[in-house]
Design an enzyme around this catalytic site. Sequence first.
Site, PDB file in Angstrom:
ATOM      1  N   ASP A  32       0.882  -1.008   0.163  1.00  0.00           N
ATOM      2  CA  ASP A  32       0.105  -0.068   0.004  1.00  0.00           C
ATOM      3  C   ASP A  32       0.830   1.319  -0.048  1.00  0.00           C
ATOM      4  OD1 ASP A  32      -3.185   0.665   0.632  1.00  0.00           O
ATOM      5  OD2 ASP A  32      -1.813   2.003   1.555  1.00  0.00           O
ATOM      6  N   ILE A  33       0.620   2.108  -0.965  1.00  0.00           N
ATOM      7  CA  ILE A  33       1.394   3.465  -1.087  1.00  0.00           C
ATOM      8  C   ILE A  33       1.119   4.177   0.246  1.00  0.00           C
ATOM      9  CG2 ILE A  33       1.929   5.545  -2.338  1.00  0.00           C
ATOM     10  CD1 ILE A  33       1.022   4.109  -4.881  1.00  0.00           C
ATOM     11  N   GLU A  65      -4.641   2.336  -4.044  1.00  0.00           N
ATOM     12  CA  GLU A  65      -3.421   2.443  -3.979  1.00  0.00           C
ATOM     13  C   GLU A  65      -2.685   1.051  -3.440  1.00  0.00           C
ATOM     14  OE1 GLU A  65      -4.826   4.321  -0.043  1.00  0.00           O
ATOM     15  OE2 GLU A  65      -5.620   3.994  -1.834  1.00  0.00           O
TER      16      GLU A  65
END
Length: 305
Positions: free
Chosen positions: A180-181, A223
């Site tokens: 996950d960004i 994301e």
Amino acid sequence: MRSNDTIFNTIDNGIIILDENLNILAWNRWLEIRTNILKEEVIDKSICDKFSYIDEKRLKRKVKAALVTKSPSYYNVDPHKYLIKIKINSINSSYDLMQQDVTIVPYDIENKIVCLYIYDKTALCEINSKLERANTELVDLTNKDYLTKVYNRRYFNDYSKKAIELAKRNNQDISVVAIDIDRFKKINDTFGHTVGDEALITVANILRSNIRKSDIVSRFGGEEFVMLLNNASLTEATVIAEKIRVIIEDTIIKVGDKEIDITASFGVATLNKENDENISITLQRADDLLYLAKKHGRNEVVNSL
């Protein structure tokens, strides 16, 4: 030999008449126009001397076969896709040279003479190429995320079932990495969705470039990405995840005059084959570990609770 009759010189394909030694006895107008070689330049000359790229042994063998069997024989022009090199003068064609089919037909068995018919199949090849590209694009639309071009969630679910069956059969590990960004919403809110999209594309490219051909990466939405690592233990998967984490941390996204630093968090889990675990449970464990990485401060790889 009557090589100047109406049919011979008006038919819409190339015709070459050869003796058993591959000497050219006739060369029709179709070939003159397309090769810029007049019949006077080739008559009584060996076709293989004139066109050195022709496989002499193979052509002789096919000529002999046609004469012995007294029936037409298809001549495979691979690897060149042509018998006689003919340039295509069209900006609309993706080919520089005419793509050809060649058939060898007995012409005068008593005198051991054959006729070679050269058919222009360039247009057909163009159509087939377009169809192949269209099919590839259709498969990509079905299986890949439109923005990042990595696989989508649906493809991941289908692929993972087959991968698990193979892993169990071969007694191999299979690991899942959830990514996950970090602070992605802040990137979007501060710099706009164009920069956000660039961040997604950049991370997707990094993930895809740092896994093996046997592995896949998919975008699960927003994301979040997931990697499926075949024949990878928890330790091996963690090493891969840590390597990618560092690469992302060292990456600067440039959009116009903006330079954006990004990081990502990782959760790593390995399928528990002894408990007959399915991919959904493994993925949930990877997500839980990802949540821990976020809770610990982000930009971290976590592989155990």
